[in-house]
Design an enzyme around this catalytic site. Structure first.
Site, short mmCIF file in Angstrom:
data_model
loop_
_atom_site.label_atom_id
_atom_site.label_comp_id
_atom_site.label_asym_id
_atom_site.label_seq_id
_atom_site.Cartn_x
_atom_site.Cartn_y
_atom_site.Cartn_z
N ASP A 38 0.82 -1.21 0.00
CA ASP A 38 0.00 0.00 0.00
C ASP A 38 0.86 1.27 0.00
O ASP A 38 1.99 1.24 0.50
CB ASP A 38 -0.88 -0.05 1.26
CG ASP A 38 -2.17 0.74 1.09
OD1 ASP A 38 -2.37 1.35 0.02
OD2 ASP A 38 -2.96 0.74 2.04
N HIS A 55 2.81 3.53 -8.81
CA HIS A 55 2.61 2.11 -9.12
C HIS A 55 3.84 1.53 -9.83
O HIS A 55 4.26 0.41 -9.57
CB HIS A 55 1.38 1.93 -10.02
CG HIS A 55 0.10 2.36 -9.36
ND1 HIS A 55 -0.18 2.06 -8.04
CD2 HIS A 55 -0.97 3.05 -9.83
CE1 HIS A 55 -1.37 2.56 -7.73
NE2 HIS A 55 -1.85 3.17 -8.80
N LEU A 149 11.26 -20.29 -5.07
CA LEU A 149 10.19 -19.45 -4.52
C LEU A 149 8.93 -19.47 -5.38
O LEU A 149 9.00 -19.37 -6.61
CB LEU A 149 10.69 -18.00 -4.42
CG LEU A 149 9.66 -16.95 -3.99
CD1 LEU A 149 9.43 -17.00 -2.48
CD2 LEU A 149 10.11 -15.55 -4.38
C1 V07 Z 1 1.31 -3.93 -9.66
C2 V07 Z 1 3.15 -2.69 -8.47
C3 V07 Z 1 3.30 -3.12 -7.03
C4 V07 Z 1 2.55 -2.22 -6.07
C5 V07 Z 1 1.08 -2.44 -6.06
C6 V07 Z 1 0.23 -1.90 -7.20
C7 V07 Z 1 0.90 -1.74 -8.52
C8 V07 Z 1 3.64 -6.48 -10.21
C9 V07 Z 1 2.53 -7.03 -10.82
C10 V07 Z 1 2.41 -8.34 -11.44
C11 V07 Z 1 1.22 -9.03 -11.41
C12 V07 Z 1 1.11 -10.30 -11.97
C13 V07 Z 1 2.21 -10.86 -12.56
C14 V07 Z 1 3.41 -10.19 -12.60
C15 V07 Z 1 3.51 -8.92 -12.06
C16 V07 Z 1 1.54 -6.06 -10.67
C17 V07 Z 1 -0.50 -5.03 -10.78
C18 V07 Z 1 -0.01 -3.95 -10.07
C19 V07 Z 1 -1.91 -5.05 -11.23
F1 V07 Z 1 2.12 -12.09 -13.10
N1 V07 Z 1 3.36 -5.29 -9.71
N2 V07 Z 1 2.08 -5.01 -9.98
N3 V07 Z 1 0.26 -6.09 -11.06
N4 V07 Z 1 1.78 -2.83 -8.94
#
Ligand code: V07
Length: 258
Positions: A38, A55, A149
């Site tokens: 968050d 983000h 992991l």
């Molecule tokens: C997102 C970055 C981290 C902070 C929280 C919100 C934004 C990595 C992924 C992801 C998801 C699935 C995957 C590989 C990477 C991601 C979203 C948002 C929607 F297989 N970071 N991240 N997906 N944020």
């Protein structure tokens, strides 16, 4: 690694210390760590940047934390990337978020393969945009034989919906005679959840000063140790991660004994 100020209240003095990997007890590493990442929007706002910049920065922290978790021998890392509530955000922000899995995987999948990481996800995949679903499914498939992991993304995930869906499936299976209602216990019910096969988290981390679960893994977190910090996710460092684990290890030393 960044310095950490350790305040010894009894001596009324501040001693500068750095928490490092060698101060973590290798025999007491939490097997499953879950994180509510968050504070990305707030991080951006503080810098007069658009929310999406937060983000993007947060995505880089995901990579850092994944590498360290794997090095420490953590078995499962579950990251709350997108909740079912997040669809209510402005459309351009949602569209940006839905591109992050592709960007993350486009950049880091080769490294994750090298590090033997397996990508998994919980949440309703069917409601994701086709391009997002495709990227995540490819990563899951490419990494399915990796036995390091488990990097488990909660994407379009909501815990009440997960539980409700499990109840519906249990009722169906009971009706079909596939299960006997008298045999329904916690272990069998758990196998109807999206986390089927994964152990429950040992440690939950939530950043950015919010002290609530926000519909995250309500069933699975029943016995989990919680660690909250005011640090915003894009500012979350390796040292904060070690701090959370060190705190977990102190708690289980105090309460874990028989
Ligand atoms: C997102 C970055 C981290 C902070 C929280 C919100 C934004 C990595 C992924 C992801 C998801 C699935 C995957 C590989 C990477 C991601 C979203 C948002 C929607 F297989 N970071 N991240 N997906 N944020």
């Amino acid at each position: 690694m960044r310095k950490l100020w350790n305040l010894f209240a009894n001596k009324n003095e501040a001693i500068e210390t750095t928490l490092t990997v060698d101060q973590i007890k290798k025999e007491q590493i939490p097997g499953h760590i879950a994180i509510i990442m968050d504070g990305n929007g707030r991080w951006a706002k503080k810098r007069s940047l658009p929310r999406v910049a937060g983000h993007h920065e947060g995505m880089k922290v995901v990579r850092k934390v994944t590498r360290l978790a794997n090095q420490l021998g953590v078995k499962t890392l579950t990251l709350y990337a997108f909740s079912t509530e997040n669809w209510k955000r402005p459309k351009p922000e949602v569209e940006y978020l839905m591109k992050l899995p592709e960007e993350f995987l486009g950049t880091f999948l080769p490294e994750l393969m090298e590090e033997n990481v397996r990508v998994e996800m919980i949440g309703d995949k069917e409601l994701l945009p086709a391009h997002t679903k495709k990227a995540v499914e490819k990563a899951m498939n490419d990494t399915k034989d990796n036995d390091g992991l488990i990097l488990n993304f909660a994407l379009n995930y909501g815990s009440r919906a997960e539980i409700l869906h499990a109840v519906q499936k249990v009722l169906q299976d009971a009706k079909k005679g596939k299960i006997d209602e008298n045999n329904l216990d916690e272990a069998l019910f758990s196998s109807y959840l999206m986390t089927k096969g994964l152990p429950d988290p040992d440690l939950l981390i939530r950043t950015s000063g919010e002290i609530r679960l926000s519909n995250f893994m309500l069933w699975q977190l029943a016995y989990t140790e919680f660690w909250f910090t005011d640090v915003l996710w894009p500012d979350f460092s390796e040292e904060h991660f070690l701090q959370a684990i060190a705190t977990y290890q102190k708690r289980s030393r105090r309460f874990g004994g028989v």
